[in-house]
Motif scaffolding. Structure first.
Motif, PDB file in Angstrom:
ATOM      1  N   ARG A 189      -1.259  -5.870 -13.336  1.00 47.67           N
ATOM      2  CA  ARG A 189      -1.160  -4.964 -12.210  1.00 47.67           C
ATOM      3  C   ARG A 189      -2.007  -3.720 -12.433  1.00 47.67           C
ATOM      4  O   ARG A 189      -2.152  -3.252 -13.555  1.00 47.67           O
ATOM      5  CB  ARG A 189       0.300  -4.553 -11.952  1.00 47.67           C
ATOM      6  CG  ARG A 189       1.189  -5.679 -11.454  1.00 47.67           C
ATOM      7  CD  ARG A 189       2.370  -5.158 -10.630  1.00 47.67           C
ATOM      8  NE  ARG A 189       1.915  -4.563  -9.383  1.00 47.67           N
ATOM      9  CZ  ARG A 189       1.987  -3.271  -9.104  1.00 47.67           C
ATOM     10  NH1 ARG A 189       2.508  -2.425  -9.964  1.00 47.67           N
ATOM     11  NH2 ARG A 189       1.565  -2.812  -7.947  1.00 47.67           N
ATOM     12  N   GLU A 239       3.650   4.062  -5.051  1.00 46.87           N
ATOM     13  CA  GLU A 239       2.274   3.739  -5.389  1.00 46.87           C
ATOM     14  C   GLU A 239       1.362   3.953  -4.193  1.00 46.87           C
ATOM     15  O   GLU A 239       1.762   3.734  -3.049  1.00 46.87           O
ATOM     16  CB  GLU A 239       2.151   2.285  -5.870  1.00 46.87           C
ATOM     17  CG  GLU A 239       2.837   2.036  -7.206  1.00 46.87           C
ATOM     18  CD  GLU A 239       2.703   0.602  -7.674  1.00 46.87           C
ATOM     19  OE1 GLU A 239       2.291  -0.257  -6.857  1.00 46.87           O
ATOM     20  OE2 GLU A 239       3.013   0.322  -8.833  1.00 46.87           O
ATOM     21  N   ARG A 241      -7.473  -2.796 -15.121  1.00 47.27           N
ATOM     22  CA  ARG A 241      -7.703  -3.021 -16.544  1.00 47.27           C
ATOM     23  C   ARG A 241      -8.760  -4.105 -16.691  1.00 47.27           C
ATOM     24  O   ARG A 241      -9.397  -4.511 -15.730  1.00 47.27           O
ATOM     25  CB  ARG A 241      -6.395  -3.418 -17.224  1.00 47.27           C
ATOM     26  CG  ARG A 241      -5.270  -2.409 -16.945  1.00 47.27           C
ATOM     27  CD  ARG A 241      -3.998  -2.796 -17.666  1.00 47.27           C
ATOM     28  NE  ARG A 241      -2.864  -2.013 -17.195  1.00 47.27           N
ATOM     29  CZ  ARG A 241      -1.650  -2.100 -17.692  1.00 47.27           C
ATOM     30  NH1 ARG A 241      -1.387  -2.946 -18.682  1.00 47.27           N
ATOM     31  NH2 ARG A 241      -0.665  -1.353 -17.220  1.00 47.27           N
ATOM     32  N   HIS A 291       2.497  -3.822  -4.443  1.00 47.84           N
ATOM     33  CA  HIS A 291       3.752  -3.248  -4.942  1.00 47.84           C
ATOM     34  C   HIS A 291       4.799  -4.371  -5.041  1.00 47.84           C
ATOM     35  O   HIS A 291       4.996  -5.122  -4.077  1.00 47.84           O
ATOM     36  CB  HIS A 291       4.230  -2.168  -3.976  1.00 47.84           C
ATOM     37  CG  HIS A 291       5.299  -1.276  -4.525  1.00 47.84           C
ATOM     38  ND1 HIS A 291       6.531  -1.749  -4.950  1.00 47.84           N
ATOM     39  CD2 HIS A 291       5.336   0.077  -4.713  1.00 47.84           C
ATOM     40  CE1 HIS A 291       7.268  -0.739  -5.366  1.00 47.84           C
ATOM     41  NE2 HIS A 291       6.564   0.380  -5.240  1.00 47.84           N
ATOM     42  N   GLY A 324      -1.387  -0.828 -10.754  1.00 49.56           N
ATOM     43  CA  GLY A 324      -0.616   0.352 -10.365  1.00 49.56           C
ATOM     44  C   GLY A 324      -0.939   0.871  -8.982  1.00 49.56           C
ATOM     45  O   GLY A 324      -0.940   2.089  -8.749  1.00 49.56           O
ATOM     46  N   CYS A 325      -1.212  -0.052  -8.046  1.00 48.92           N
ATOM     47  CA  CYS A 325      -1.569   0.366  -6.694  1.00 48.92           C
ATOM     48  C   CYS A 325      -1.001  -0.623  -5.681  1.00 48.92           C
ATOM     49  O   CYS A 325      -0.461  -1.669  -6.044  1.00 48.92           O
ATOM     50  CB  CYS A 325      -3.085   0.465  -6.534  1.00 48.92           C
ATOM     51  SG  CYS A 325      -3.944  -1.092  -6.900  1.00 48.92           S
ATOM     52  N   HIS A 326      -1.154  -0.276  -4.417  1.00 47.94           N
ATOM     53  CA  HIS A 326      -0.633  -1.121  -3.340  1.00 47.94           C
ATOM     54  C   HIS A 326      -1.602  -1.058  -2.175  1.00 47.94           C
ATOM     55  O   HIS A 326      -2.079   0.021  -1.805  1.00 47.94           O
ATOM     56  CB  HIS A 326       0.751  -0.620  -2.906  1.00 47.94           C
ATOM     57  CG  HIS A 326       1.370  -1.429  -1.817  1.00 47.94           C
ATOM     58  ND1 HIS A 326       1.598  -2.782  -1.930  1.00 47.94           N
ATOM     59  CD2 HIS A 326       1.820  -1.077  -0.575  1.00 47.94           C
ATOM     60  CE1 HIS A 326       2.168  -3.228  -0.813  1.00 47.94           C
ATOM     61  NE2 HIS A 326       2.305  -2.217   0.024  1.00 47.94           N
ATOM     62  N   CYS A 336      -6.458   2.183  -7.245  1.00 54.01           N
ATOM     63  CA  CYS A 336      -6.071   1.301  -8.342  1.00 54.01           C
ATOM     64  C   CYS A 336      -6.692   1.735  -9.670  1.00 54.01           C
ATOM     65  O   CYS A 336      -7.778   2.315  -9.708  1.00 54.01           O
ATOM     66  CB  CYS A 336      -6.512  -0.126  -8.040  1.00 54.01           C
ATOM     67  SG  CYS A 336      -5.795  -0.823  -6.530  1.00 54.01           S
ATOM     68  N   ASN A 337      -6.002   1.419 -10.732  1.00 59.11           N
ATOM     69  CA  ASN A 337      -6.490   1.636 -12.097  1.00 59.11           C
ATOM     70  C   ASN A 337      -6.588   0.266 -12.766  1.00 59.11           C
ATOM     71  O   ASN A 337      -5.695  -0.153 -13.485  1.00 59.11           O
ATOM     72  CB  ASN A 337      -5.544   2.561 -12.861  1.00 59.11           C
ATOM     73  CG  ASN A 337      -6.014   2.820 -14.279  1.00 59.11           C
ATOM     74  OD1 ASN A 337      -7.210   2.697 -14.576  1.00 59.11           O
ATOM     75  ND2 ASN A 337      -5.094   3.157 -15.171  1.00 59.11           N
TER      76      ASN A 337
END
Length: 358
Positions: free
Chosen positions: A302, A288, A295, A233, A304-306, A292-293
């Motif tokens: 990123r 968050e 790519r 994050h 989108g997770c922590h 995780c998502n």
């Protein structure tokens, strides 16, 4: 005559006041001198006094790149209790394999995994196990007491800020590390998903590499196949800054398995990790979760997770290693722990524990 007495009294009071002010300033100057900072750096630093010492410093190639926000001065009492404040200093001591402690932890919802974890540990180690109770029932605790050379410790959530009791924030892990560090020279931190196997000769080689400084004294060696940047994050960087290019370059290492040996580097790492864990907006910024998502690019984009304590210890160790001139690990994956440990999430059973001493 009375008028003269009043003037004399006023003179005495003024002198007493001036002497008190001068004495106070002398005490402050001596205190700051002893703590290694200049009192009159600026009016801003004069007001902050000792808070300067609780700023994490980021390094790259031995050069300072940034400073984080000050952690609360009120957290210093924890650092002193755990013997990780700057008043303490440690030198690496040779590893006595018989005295290495294995530390694990669980609440009831992970106890089925804990059974397999403890059987795994006892299949290769006779060493002391410390099991932190994060919320077990009395039957589970009774099972633990049937395991040879195992100490159950109740994690005392009431001693810490309320947010520490939220287990999915993982604030408890750096606190456990700090508590154990204050007692033992060498220890493993292992989630209940970790399984030990085939430790000979690989574990001996691993310990020898730490002794020879081929591996650092706080060792994480399970690569996650993504960068620090991808799963952290951005708000964590306010307290624990890191060079952006470095965060995208460095592989994040899993925090489920760690070997810790006392040293000055380890003390610093555990200190900053504990301070982050005791600061809600550092360890667990809102917005968050852990999932995780990813790519296509798992390093520069990123997800989108922590990763909470995993993010913090990776940032901290990256900076300390850069500061002290260690060879950068980049994406070269030293996975030497995988020679004798494996992570099996969700791997558990309902067979009650009973591992007596032989």
């Amino acid at each position: 005559m009375r008028h003269v007495s009043v003037l004399q009294l006023l003179s005495i009071l003024v002198r007493f006041f001036l002497i008190s002010v001068i004495a106070t300033l002398i005490v402050l100057i001596i205190r700051q001198w002893n703590e290694g900072m200049t009192l009159f750096q600026s009016s801003r630093n004069f007001l902050k006094l000792n808070l300067f010492q609780l700023q994490f410093v980021a390094y790259k190639d031995k050069v300072e790149t940034a400073r984080g926000l000050n952690f609360s001065c009120g957290l210093k009492s924890y650092l002193h209790k755990w013997k990780i404040s700057d008043d303490f200093s440690y030198k690496f001591e040779p590893i006595d394999v018989s005295k290495v402690v294995i530390v694990t932890y669980a609440s009831s919802n992970h106890f089925f995994e804990a059974r397999r974890a403890l059987r795994s540990i006892r299949s290769v180690f006779k060493n002391k196990i410390i099991f932190y109770d994060l919320g077990l029932n009395k039957n589970e605790i009774a099972e633990l007491k049937k395991v040879c050379n195992l100490e159950v410790r109740k994690f005392e959530f009431q001693r810490f800020p309320n947010f520490v009791s939220r287990l999915m924030g993982y604030n408890f892990k750096p606190i456990i590390m700090a508590e154990v560090f204050s007692e033992f020279e060498h220890f493993w931190i292992a989630d209940t998903s970790v399984r030990f196997f085939n430790v000979t000769p690989f574990l001996t080689d691993f310990y020898n590499n730490i002794t020879s400084s081929a591996i650092e004294t706080m060792a994480l060696r399970h690569p996650s196949s993504h960068s620090i940047f991808a799963a952290t994050h951005p708000s964590m960087y306010e307290y624990l800054p890191i060079d952006a290019a470095l965060a995208k370059e460095l592989e994040m290492l899993d925090a489920n398995t760690m070997f810790i040996a006392r040293s000055e580097m380890t003390r610093e790492a555990i200190k900053w990790n504990a301070l982050c864990a005791l600061t809600e907006e550092c360890m667990a910024p809102s917005g968050e979760g852990i999932y995780c998502n990813f790519r296509e690019d798992r390093y520069t984009m990123r997800a989108g997770c922590h990763r909470f304590d995993q993010s913090s210890i990776n940032i901290i160790m990256a900076s300390l290693l850069e500061r002290d001139g260690w060879k950068r690990r980049d994406r070269v994956q030293d996975d030497s722990m995988r020679n004798f440990t494996i992570v099996k999430r969700g791997d558990g059973d309902g067979l009650p524990l009973s591992i007596p001493c032989q």
